[in-house]
Motif scaffolding. Structure first.
Motif, short mmCIF file in Angstrom:
data_model
loop_
_atom_site.label_atom_id
_atom_site.label_comp_id
_atom_site.label_asym_id
_atom_site.label_seq_id
_atom_site.Cartn_x
_atom_site.Cartn_y
_atom_site.Cartn_z
N ASP A 73 0.82 -1.20 0.00
CA ASP A 73 0.00 0.00 0.00
C ASP A 73 0.86 1.26 0.00
O ASP A 73 0.56 2.23 -0.70
CB ASP A 73 -0.95 0.01 1.19
CG ASP A 73 -2.06 -1.03 1.08
OD1 ASP A 73 -2.23 -1.61 -0.02
OD2 ASP A 73 -2.75 -1.27 2.09
N GLN A 74 1.94 1.26 0.78
CA GLN A 74 2.85 2.41 0.80
C GLN A 74 3.48 2.60 -0.57
O GLN A 74 3.57 3.73 -1.08
CB GLN A 74 3.94 2.22 1.86
CG GLN A 74 3.43 2.37 3.27
CD GLN A 74 4.49 2.02 4.29
OE1 GLN A 74 5.63 1.70 3.96
NE2 GLN A 74 4.12 2.09 5.56
N ARG A 75 3.92 1.50 -1.19
CA ARG A 75 4.52 1.57 -2.52
C ARG A 75 3.51 2.08 -3.54
O ARG A 75 3.83 2.91 -4.39
CB ARG A 75 5.07 0.20 -2.93
CG ARG A 75 5.81 0.21 -4.23
CD ARG A 75 6.56 -1.09 -4.53
NE ARG A 75 5.75 -2.29 -4.38
CZ ARG A 75 5.86 -3.16 -3.38
NH1 ARG A 75 6.73 -2.98 -2.42
NH2 ARG A 75 5.08 -4.24 -3.33
N ALA A 76 2.26 1.63 -3.45
CA ALA A 76 1.21 2.09 -4.37
C ALA A 76 1.00 3.60 -4.24
O ALA A 76 0.86 4.30 -5.25
CB ALA A 76 -0.09 1.34 -4.11
N GLU A 77 1.00 4.12 -3.02
CA GLU A 77 0.87 5.57 -2.81
C GLU A 77 2.07 6.31 -3.41
O GLU A 77 1.91 7.37 -4.02
CB GLU A 77 0.77 5.88 -1.31
CG GLU A 77 -0.56 5.57 -0.69
CD GLU A 77 -0.60 5.91 0.79
OE1 GLU A 77 0.10 6.87 1.20
OE2 GLU A 77 -1.31 5.22 1.53
N GLN A 78 3.26 5.76 -3.22
CA GLN A 78 4.46 6.39 -3.76
C GLN A 78 4.43 6.40 -5.29
O GLN A 78 4.76 7.41 -5.92
CB GLN A 78 5.71 5.65 -3.25
CG GLN A 78 5.90 5.82 -1.75
CD GLN A 78 6.87 4.81 -1.15
OE1 GLN A 78 7.47 3.99 -1.84
NE2 GLN A 78 7.03 4.88 0.16
#
Length: 174
Positions: A73-78
């Motif tokens: 999820d963090q990578r998707a936001e980034q």
């Protein structure tokens, strides 16, 4: 030492690693500058460094790694932030490069915003990524560990108007 090159990195970082970008083109106007942006939700201290020179915007990134839901999820936001860079930055040609840690299909938000994968552009008939799986084995005390490692390095380009950026050469460093 890289004579004639300027090295740029984030000045405040808590991790043992960080992004570094080497630039040989000196700033020639007030719009030529370097900035860094820390991803606010990153638990790994991930960030980008952006260099602006002569109408080019070059961003170096190390995105969140890991397979668990929170890391994905963090990578998707980034990646969503990176996909919109062409709207946020002044420039005619953008290069977005680094360790994205993306698996196949996770770069959809970049592609829908018009980012082109330089690897696929230079090798249009290939279906392969630069990722190469390997297993590292090591021993700590009497306990043996094995873990998989991979490389998820990518280069994307984006242009405004009729200009075009394309990869003209690909070589493998052994």
């Amino acid at each position: 030492v890289l004579q004639g090159w300027a090295l740029h990195r984030r000045s405040n970082h808590l991790e043992e690693y960080f992004n570094v970008t080497a630039v040989r083109s000196p700033a020639s106007s007030p719009s030529d500058r370097t900035t860094s942006y820390a991803f606010p939700a990153s638990t790994m201290g991930r960030h980008v460094i952006t260099i602006r020179r002569n109408g080019w915007v070059i961003t170096n990134v190390h995105a969140e790694s890991g397979r668990d839901t929170a890391q994905r999820d963090q990578r998707a936001e980034q990646l969503m932030y990176l996909s919109r860079l062409h709207e946020l930055q002044d420039g005619q040609a953008w290069v977005l490069a680094g360790d994205f840690n993306v698996r196949e299909g996770e770069d959809h938000c970049l592609r829908t915003e018009g980012w082109r994968d330089a690897w696929i552009g230079a090798n249009p008939h290939t279906k392969t990524w630069t990722w190469q799986a390997a297993t590292n084995k090591h021993t700590v005390g009497s306990t043996a560990f094995a873990h998989s490692t991979g490389r998820f390095d990518r280069i994307y380009t984006h242009t405004r108007g009729a200009d075009a950026v394309e990869c003209v050469s690909v070589s493998r460093i052994e």
